[in-house]
Design an enzyme around this catalytic site. Structure first.
Site, mmCIF file in Angstrom:
data_model
loop_
_atom_site.group_PDB
_atom_site.id
_atom_site.type_symbol
_atom_site.label_atom_id
_atom_site.label_comp_id
_atom_site.label_asym_id
_atom_site.label_seq_id
_atom_site.Cartn_x
_atom_site.Cartn_y
_atom_site.Cartn_z
ATOM 1 C CG HIS A 250 -13.352 58.075 -51.474
ATOM 2 N ND1 HIS A 250 -13.657 59.009 -50.513
ATOM 3 C CD2 HIS A 250 -14.350 57.157 -51.421
ATOM 4 C CE1 HIS A 250 -14.781 58.674 -49.913
ATOM 5 N NE2 HIS A 250 -15.233 57.554 -50.454
ATOM 6 C CB CYS B 143 -11.907 63.574 -51.483
ATOM 7 S SG CYS B 143 -11.913 61.779 -51.708
ATOM 8 C CB THR C 271 -17.966 60.650 -37.911
ATOM 9 O OG1 THR C 271 -16.605 61.058 -37.768
ATOM 10 C CG2 THR C 271 -18.521 60.225 -36.562
ATOM 11 N N GLY D 139 -18.194 54.053 -34.398
ATOM 12 C CA GLY D 139 -17.865 55.462 -34.235
ATOM 13 C C GLY D 139 -17.293 56.126 -35.469
ATOM 14 C CG ASN E 290 -13.057 54.748 -34.789
ATOM 15 O OD1 ASN E 290 -12.625 53.915 -33.986
ATOM 16 N ND2 ASN E 290 -13.031 56.040 -34.560
ATOM 17 C CB CYS F 16 -15.143 62.436 -49.618
ATOM 18 S SG CYS F 16 -13.943 61.843 -48.440
ATOM 19 C CG HIS G 56 -10.035 58.224 -41.002
ATOM 20 N ND1 HIS G 56 -11.274 58.059 -41.587
ATOM 21 C CD2 HIS G 56 -10.251 58.379 -39.686
ATOM 22 C CE1 HIS G 56 -12.201 58.134 -40.652
ATOM 23 N NE2 HIS G 56 -11.620 58.313 -39.481
HETATM 24 P P1 5GP Z 1 -13.867 58.825 -37.297
HETATM 25 O O1 5GP Z 1 -14.862 59.191 -36.208
HETATM 26 O O2 5GP Z 1 -14.539 58.719 -38.640
HETATM 27 O O3 5GP Z 1 -13.016 57.638 -36.950
HETATM 28 O O4 5GP Z 1 -12.845 60.034 -37.346
HETATM 29 C C1 5GP Z 1 -13.063 61.190 -38.084
HETATM 30 C C2 5GP Z 1 -12.138 62.225 -37.515
HETATM 31 O O5 5GP Z 1 -12.022 63.273 -38.447
HETATM 32 C C3 5GP Z 1 -12.629 62.847 -36.192
HETATM 33 O O6 5GP Z 1 -11.666 62.621 -35.178
HETATM 34 C C4 5GP Z 1 -12.788 64.330 -36.541
HETATM 35 O O7 5GP Z 1 -12.401 65.193 -35.487
HETATM 36 C C5 5GP Z 1 -11.911 64.490 -37.757
HETATM 37 N N1 5GP Z 1 -12.340 65.510 -38.694
HETATM 38 C C6 5GP Z 1 -13.604 65.692 -39.188
HETATM 39 N N2 5GP Z 1 -13.628 66.729 -40.045
HETATM 40 C C7 5GP Z 1 -12.353 67.206 -40.101
HETATM 41 C C8 5GP Z 1 -11.752 68.283 -40.830
HETATM 42 O O8 5GP Z 1 -12.384 69.009 -41.601
HETATM 43 N N3 5GP Z 1 -10.428 68.483 -40.636
HETATM 44 C C9 5GP Z 1 -9.684 67.706 -39.789
HETATM 45 N N4 5GP Z 1 -8.377 68.005 -39.668
HETATM 46 N N5 5GP Z 1 -10.211 66.681 -39.091
HETATM 47 C C10 5GP Z 1 -11.540 66.435 -39.242
HETATM 48 ZN ZN ZN Z 2 -12.649 60.676 -49.881
#
Ligand code: 5GP
Ligand code: ZN
Length: 110
Positions: free
Chosen positions: A48, A9, A95, A93, A87, A6, A100
């Site tokens: 987590h 994590c 990812t 959406g 999300n 993760c 979070h």
């Molecule tokens: P989700 O699409 O899951 O709601 O949001 C995941 C968010 O994590 C996205 O806005 C993406 O830009 C952010 N993100 C993904 N990988 C990283 C990372 O390695 N560092 C940071 N600071 N943000 C990340």
């Molecule tokens: Zn995690």
């Protein structure tokens, strides 16, 4: 409780760098790597859990702490107008499958 694969994590453990904005007993807040607004901070529980619903049922104290941390960050960085979004699930959406919240605002404090 961590997940070896993760990315959040790894940020929490310090194995992957991130720009820390704030932290609390149960959560940390750091800048999103791909900001969608002038302010775009991710608020992440230290434990987590794969999404916010799972966190809510697993750890009530961590959920409240996370909401308070995001609200504090929004209060410090924005003029008071912000979104706090979670999300949940691929079709919504999501990812990264570590719970979070996105604190976003287009109006930074002067
Ligand atoms: P989700 O699409 O899951 O709601 O949001 C995941 C968010 O994590 C996205 O806005 C993406 O830009 C952010 N993100 C993904 N990988 C990283 C990372 O390695 N560092 C940071 N600071 N943000 C990340
Ligand atoms: Zn995690």
């Amino acid at each position: 409780m961590t997940n070896q694969d993760c990315i959040f994590c790894k940020i929490i453990s310090g194995d992957i760098p991130a720009t820390l904005v704030a932290e609390s007993e149960h959560a940390i807040a750091f800048n999103d790597i791909n900001p969608q607004q002038a302010i775009h901070v991710l608020v992440v529980p230290r434990e987590h859990h794969s999404n916010i619903a799972e966190l809510a049922f697993a750890n009530e104290a961590a959920l409240v702490d996370l909401i308070r941390l995001g609200s504090k960050v929004a209060d410090e960085l924005s003029t008071g107008s912000f979104r706090f979004t979670f999300n949940t699930g691929v079709d919504a959406g999501q990812t990264v499958f570590h719970a979070h919240g996105h604190v976003t605002s287009k109006t930074p404090k002067a």
